[in-house]
Design a protein around this motif. Structure first.
Motif, PDB file in Angstrom:
ATOM      1  N   LEU A 121       0.855  -1.123   0.186  1.00 50.99           N
ATOM      2  CA  LEU A 121      -0.098  -0.005  -0.021  1.00 50.99           C
ATOM      3  C   LEU A 121       0.824   1.245   0.021  1.00 50.99           C
ATOM      4  O   LEU A 121       0.449   2.496  -0.574  1.00 50.99           O
ATOM      5  CB  LEU A 121      -0.952   0.085   1.295  1.00 50.99           C
ATOM      6  N   GLU A 122       2.010   1.142   0.977  1.00 49.42           N
ATOM      7  CA  GLU A 122       2.800   2.533   0.933  1.00 49.42           C
ATOM      8  C   GLU A 122       3.507   2.686  -0.216  1.00 49.42           C
ATOM      9  O   GLU A 122       3.785   4.055  -0.615  1.00 49.42           O
ATOM     10  CB  GLU A 122       3.768   2.063   2.090  1.00 49.42           C
ATOM     11  N   ARG A 123       3.424   1.723  -1.340  1.00 46.30           N
ATOM     12  CA  ARG A 123       4.224   2.115  -2.816  1.00 46.30           C
ATOM     13  C   ARG A 123       2.954   2.276  -3.664  1.00 46.30           C
ATOM     14  O   ARG A 123       3.408   2.606  -4.942  1.00 46.30           O
ATOM     15  CB  ARG A 123       4.893   1.010  -2.982  1.00 46.30           C
ATOM     16  N   MET A 124       1.724   2.293  -3.340  1.00 53.09           N
ATOM     17  CA  MET A 124       0.704   2.489  -4.376  1.00 53.09           C
ATOM     18  C   MET A 124       0.353   4.106  -4.494  1.00 53.09           C
ATOM     19  O   MET A 124       0.480   4.580  -3.583  1.00 53.09           O
ATOM     20  CB  MET A 124      -0.365   1.589  -4.207  1.00 53.09           C
ATOM     21  N   THR A 125      -0.226   4.202  -5.533  1.00 46.55           N
ATOM     22  CA  THR A 125      -0.758   5.448  -5.751  1.00 46.55           C
ATOM     23  C   THR A 125      -2.394   4.959  -5.251  1.00 46.55           C
ATOM     24  O   THR A 125      -3.017   4.040  -5.099  1.00 46.55           O
ATOM     25  CB  THR A 125      -1.211   6.073  -7.287  1.00 46.55           C
ATOM     26  N   ILE A 126      -3.214   6.175  -4.780  1.00 46.59           N
ATOM     27  CA  ILE A 126      -4.603   5.983  -4.517  1.00 46.59           C
ATOM     28  C   ILE A 126      -5.577   5.182  -5.364  1.00 46.59           C
ATOM     29  O   ILE A 126      -6.383   4.400  -5.174  1.00 46.59           O
ATOM     30  CB  ILE A 126      -5.252   6.966  -3.784  1.00 46.59           C
ATOM     31  N   ALA A 127      -5.188   5.568  -6.720  1.00 42.72           N
ATOM     32  CA  ALA A 127      -6.059   4.841  -7.439  1.00 42.72           C
ATOM     33  C   ALA A 127      -5.562   3.366  -7.737  1.00 42.72           C
ATOM     34  O   ALA A 127      -6.600   2.679  -8.183  1.00 42.72           O
ATOM     35  CB  ALA A 127      -5.829   5.363  -9.025  1.00 42.72           C
ATOM     36  N   GLU A 128      -4.379   2.930  -7.636  1.00 43.42           N
ATOM     37  CA  GLU A 128      -3.942   1.568  -7.837  1.00 43.42           C
ATOM     38  C   GLU A 128      -4.469   1.052  -6.711  1.00 43.42           C
ATOM     39  O   GLU A 128      -5.040  -0.295  -6.751  1.00 43.42           O
ATOM     40  CB  GLU A 128      -2.304   1.467  -7.624  1.00 43.42           C
TER      41      GLU A 128
END
Length: 243
Positions: A121-128
């Protein structure tokens, strides 16, 4: 005078998760308070994220006596509010939720899964994140209109806040409290969606442990009851209103 109704959202949502339900409530009966939980929405940066902190936030926002309704993760928080201050919670409504993972090995596996997902999660964009979260089997069958609205709510979050919440108050990290459910002596309503087999099973556990509880299964709905079945859910929230 309307009764105060506190509504708590699930993981990954915000207070806006209740938008489909609010217009369906009888506002002569209930005056809603709809907060964000720590790590979510407007409280994305609030630390520390703990169940005790969330309980304190709810009790600080609510009047001396209120009806409390929680969905999924919000239901787990709601139960802990009711256990911490039973004299203030006049009625408890539990939607698509449980009292935790009782099996020790299953819980260890869930903790490991939560930790891996929090790292991702910490590496994701909010859309991802939104795309990943909505694709889970738990949410299969969500109607397209509900899914489109739901995605908008997921996008109101920050992945870092969600990761912190998952590590602190996610299903794996929460100590189960099925042995304390019998302490919920206020009126209790339990609701699950018929397609949500896992949580229908949890509803049956509540039925066994809380003989006074009203247990309802909503036909044609899955786990996302506030967005999938807002009219039916609002009716059940209102059905047991404390006079």
């Amino acid at each position: 005078m309307p009764e105060t109704l506190v509504l708590l959202h699930g993981f990954g949502g915000t207070h806006r998760a209740w938008d489909p339900v609010l217009p369906e409530l009888d506002h002569e009966t209930y005056s809603p308070i709809v907060p964000d939980l720590r790590g979510h929405g407007t409280k994305s940066g609030v630390r520390p994220i703990t169940f005790a902190g969330c309980v304190g936030d709810v009790l600080a926002a609510a009047p001396d006596a209120f009806t409390l309704c929680g969905y999924s993760m919000g239901g787990r928080v709601a139960q802990q509010v009711a256990l911490a201050a039973p004299e203030r919670v006049r009625r408890l409504v539990l939607v698509s939720t449980s009292a935790g993972i009782a099996d020790a090995e299953w819980r260890r596996q869930r903790i490991a899964e939560d930790e891996r997902f929090a790292d991702d999660l910490e590496r994701m964009t909010i859309a991802e994140y939104a795309d990943y979260w909505m694709a889970q089997p738990l949410f299969a069958g969500t109607p397209p209109e509900a899914a489109a609205w739901w995605r908008e709510d997921l996008l109101r979050n920050d992945p870092v806040g969600l990761a912190a919440a998952l590590r602190a108050i996610g299903g794996g990290h929460m100590e189960p409290f099925w042995d304390r459910v019998s302490e919920l002596t206020m009126p209790v309503t339990v609701v699950a969606g018929a397609r949500d087999e896992k949580f229908v099973g949890f509803a049956e556990q509540y039925r066994r442990r809380l003989p006074h509880a009203d247990v309802h299964v909503i036909d044609g709905a899955g786990h996302g009851l506030p967005r999938e079945a807002p009219v039916a859910l609002a009716a059940l929230i209102g059905e047991g209103a404390v006079a």
